[in-house]
Design a protein around this motif. Structure first.
Motif, PDB file in Angstrom:
ATOM      1  N   ASN A 308      38.141  28.166  24.611  1.00 16.26           N
ATOM      2  CA  ASN A 308      36.874  27.907  23.924  1.00 16.26           C
ATOM      3  C   ASN A 308      35.997  26.915  24.678  1.00 16.26           C
ATOM      4  OD1 ASN A 308      37.429  29.671  21.808  1.00 16.26           O
ATOM      5  ND2 ASN A 308      38.455  28.103  20.599  1.00 16.26           N
ATOM      6  N   ARG A 406      34.616  36.483  22.268  1.00 13.02           N
ATOM      7  CA  ARG A 406      33.496  35.584  21.984  1.00 13.02           C
ATOM      8  C   ARG A 406      32.779  35.181  23.274  1.00 13.02           C
ATOM      9  NH1 ARG A 406      36.190  31.768  19.852  1.00 13.02           N
ATOM     10  NH2 ARG A 406      36.249  32.581  17.739  1.00 13.02           N
ATOM     11  N   LYS A 410      28.860  36.217  24.716  1.00  9.45           N
ATOM     12  CA  LYS A 410      27.856  35.233  25.128  1.00  9.45           C
ATOM     13  C   LYS A 410      27.325  35.508  26.527  1.00  9.45           C
ATOM     14  CE  LYS A 410      27.093  30.286  25.741  1.00  9.45           C
ATOM     15  NZ  LYS A 410      27.664  28.914  25.648  1.00  9.45           N
ATOM     16  N   HIS A 444      35.164  40.299  16.436  1.00 10.81           N
ATOM     17  CA  HIS A 444      34.702  39.900  17.760  1.00 10.81           C
ATOM     18  C   HIS A 444      34.513  41.115  18.674  1.00 10.81           C
ATOM     19  CE1 HIS A 444      35.977  35.751  16.656  1.00 10.81           C
ATOM     20  NE2 HIS A 444      34.949  35.456  17.411  1.00 10.81           N
ATOM     21  N   CYS A 448      30.892  41.756  20.153  1.00  6.91           N
ATOM     22  CA  CYS A 448      30.758  41.789  21.609  1.00  6.91           C
ATOM     23  C   CYS A 448      30.093  43.086  22.064  1.00  6.91           C
ATOM     24  CB  CYS A 448      32.127  41.629  22.265  1.00  6.91           C
ATOM     25  SG  CYS A 448      32.106  41.647  24.062  1.00  6.91           S
ATOM     26  N   GLU A 507      30.132  35.781  11.696  1.00  9.00           N
ATOM     27  CA  GLU A 507      30.099  36.788  12.753  1.00  9.00           C
ATOM     28  C   GLU A 507      29.816  38.180  12.191  1.00  9.00           C
ATOM     29  OE1 GLU A 507      33.903  35.928  14.171  1.00  9.00           O
ATOM     30  OE2 GLU A 507      33.276  34.194  15.370  1.00  9.00           O
TER      31      GLU A 507
END
Length: 619
Positions: A308, A406, A410, A444, A448, A507
């Motif tokens: 993370n 995650r 990004k 996720h 994504c 999310e």
């Protein structure tokens, strides 16, 4: 007469004028001292500090603490003299055999050499030399941390070579070289002390037979000091040593304080590093650690907190732009080699460039490109391990899947288009076995994929949104239902479950925003199916989850209510209770096959009388 003579013979004060015998007042003396540029504070010599030459094991604990405070204050006031040992004259006692006419020059001078203040503080920070006083050692380590954070320069120190030492320079330059050399030696000794303290107490006291216990307070303090140095002195010397230790202990499973301190230090480093060199080095070490731990059979896994930290990376360079920057940097390097006439001159120019506060854009682009490559390669490796059905996967590896997804969500807009196609194919395979994944991992995966498809130039990718919206439709009833999924021990206690559920809801709202608000949904059947599923899922969720789901339902309904082909208004209110033909199928996997137009959103009428006022207001 005697009194007048004494007054006449008395020397005049500092502020006396001519032959005036009146002594100067305190105010005049203060003005005269300021005019003479008398220093406000004169540092104490080492001999004047009480207990600096006394053995530490014979000093009382309270005296050790007072000695630490006095030494720290004196070092901060004058660091240059604190790094060197002092020498004072010792007057020998006058011998009775000496007569009046004997020559006194034959007596040799004697000196008392006392150690430097920094060395004394190092002795107080070590258990082996301070009488095994752990509290005093901890205070000394923290005091040394504050001292080095204050006196260390912001750039690297390069020691002079032998050729430069043979050149005749001024006295000031020699003093500067000597001070920098002693400062580097003291800083290196401090880092060695912190590493040794951690190694001695990382598994608790030495009497423990099993090396699995939590670290001692002194050992944890040493790691926290190292993490603080990485945040403030990452441009100074011995940066690689700091990064190596902090990255290794960021995956510490025995102490949450140590792990969180190291992970926070890495996140701060990624945010503050302007040039990107230290960031690239830390990212490569983390990627190497992830690769080694995955290859080890039966080894301990990587904690998600380590992965993370990559979410703090301020990557802004696209992969195509980074490739162009690399080519430009290589061409510039070749030209510099061809036109290079004097190597020493080139080295001096490089050193001057390092000392400048400006950022080299080509170097920054190259560092960010290498960082992006290492990050995406690690993320794809985690996805490949999870997708491989033949390989045995433990719980620790599966915990890294949400972190990888995650991160890919990004940085997907920076990835090359060919890699995006491969990523979407891997995500599609993972969602086909969505029942075996956790709710967090499934969300996720979908998020994504939706974020990746929203990037620039992604409209040309032949991908149907249906293959990602159907798993999202089947995931909505799983919200708020407790499962027996393996999870890592959390430090938040009972509040960790509500925190994780809040992140999943957030999310899911992002997925709905990308699917229906940032793009136009053309299928009215699919839209009606999602609205019906959202209202029905809000019935069994906790109020903290029902409120955002109902708010998102209202936004979607208000956007598509004005469409001519939409039947959302009939689902909300219908006097004849007949909306469409057929029977509603709530268990259909595809929202277009659920025939949601054959029913109404009766859940909103029921939620209006909810005990929670926010839920009743949103419905």
């Amino acid at each position: 007469m005697m009194d007048k003579g004494r007054k006449r013979d008395r020397p005049g004060g500092v502020g006396a004028k001519g032959g005036d015998d009146k002594p100067a007042s305190k105010r005049q003396q203060r003005k005269a001292a300021m005019a003479a540029k008398t220093p406000y504070f004169t540092p104490k010599p080492s001999s004047s500090i009480v207990g600096i030459d006394s053995p530490l094991d014979r000093i009382m604990p309270q005296k050790r603490i007072e000695l630490i405070a006095e030494l720290s204050e004196s070092i901060l006031e004058d660091p240059s003299t604190a790094l060197t040992s002092s020498r004072t004259d010792v007057v020998p006692p006058t011998s009775k055999a000496n007569t009046k006419g004997q020559d006194n020059d034959t007596n040799e001078k004697q000196y008392h050499k006392s150690q430097s203040k920094m060395n004394k503080l190092f002795e107080l920070a070590s258990l082996s030399t301070n009488g095994h006083d752990a509290h005093a050692a901890r205070l000394a380590i923290l005091s040394l941390l504050a001292i080095f954070q204050d006196i260390l320069p912001s750039d690297r120190i390069r020691l002079p070579t032998e050729a430069e030492m043979n050149v005749r320079v001024s006295k000031e330059v020699k003093q500067t070289w000597d001070y920098e050399r002693k400062l580097l030696q003291a800083y290196q000794r401090y880092l060695q002390l912190l590493e040794k303290t951690w190694e001695d107490g990382k598994f608790g006291h030495r009497g423990l037979s099993e090396q699995t216990g939590p670290p001692t307070t002194l050992a944890a303090t040493s790691i926290i000091a190292l993490s603080q140095l990485l945040q403030t002195s990452y441009l100074f010397n011995f940066r690689s040593n700091l990064i190596q230790i902090v990255v290794r202990q960021a995956n510490n499973h025995s102490s949450d304080d140590v792990r969180l301190a190291c992970c926070n230090a890495l996140s701060v480093l990624f945010t503050k590093d302007v040039q990107g060199e230290a960031t690239l080095e830390a990212v490569r070490r983390i990627a190497k650690m992830v690769k080694e731990r995955h290859n080890q059979q039966g080894g301990r896994g990587i904690h998600p907190d380590v992965m993370n930290t990559w979410l703090s990376l301020p990557l802004r360079i696209h992969e195509d732009e980074a490739m162009a920057a690399k080519i430009a940097a290589q061409v510039k390097k070749k030209r510099a080699k061809k036109s290079q006439q004097d190597k020493d001159t080139q080295d001096i120019e490089n050193e001057m460039k390092e000392g400048e506060a400006t950022v080299d854009k080509l170097e920054l682009a190259k560092n960010q490109a290498d960082t992006l490559h290492a990050v995406t390669l690690t993320y794809f490796r985690i996805l490949k391990v999870q997708d491989d059905a033949d390989e045995q996967i433990d719980g620790k590896v599966s915990q890294l899947l949400p972190c990888a997804l995650r991160g890919l969500a990004k940085f997907s807009h920076l990835i090359h288009l060919d890699a995006v196609v491969d990523l979407l194919e891997v995500l599609k395979k993972l969602l086909e076995n969505g029942d075996q994944l956790s709710t967090d991992a499934c969300v996720h995966c979908i998020l994504c994929a939706l974020k990746t498809l929203r990037g620039p130039g992604r409209d040309t990718i032949p991908v149907d949104m249906k293959q990602y919206l159907i798993p999202l439709y089947g995931l909505l009833p799983r919200i708020g239902i407790p499962t027996s999924e393996p999870s890592l021990p959390s430090t938040n206690g009972n509040g960790a479950q509500f925190s994780d559920e809040g992140k999943v809801i957030e999310e899911i709202i992002q997925c709905l925003d990308h699917a229906f608000l940032q793009r136009r949904e053309l299928s009215s059947l699919r839209l009606a199916g999602f609205l019906k599923r959202l209202t029905s899922s809000s019935l069994h969720c906790v109020p903290t989850s029902s409120v955002p789901l109902l708010a998102c339902t209202r936004q979607i309904a208000s956007r598509y209510a004005s469409s001519s082909s939409s039947k959302i208004g009939l689902m909300l209110e219908n006097e004849e209770d007949v909306v469409a033909e057929g029977v509603f199928s709530p268990d259909a996997e595809d929202p277009e096959h659920s025939n949601s137009h054959a029913t109404s959103l009766w859940e909103l009428s029921l939620l209006r009388y909810h005990i929670h006022p926010k839920v009743a207001e949103q419905s």
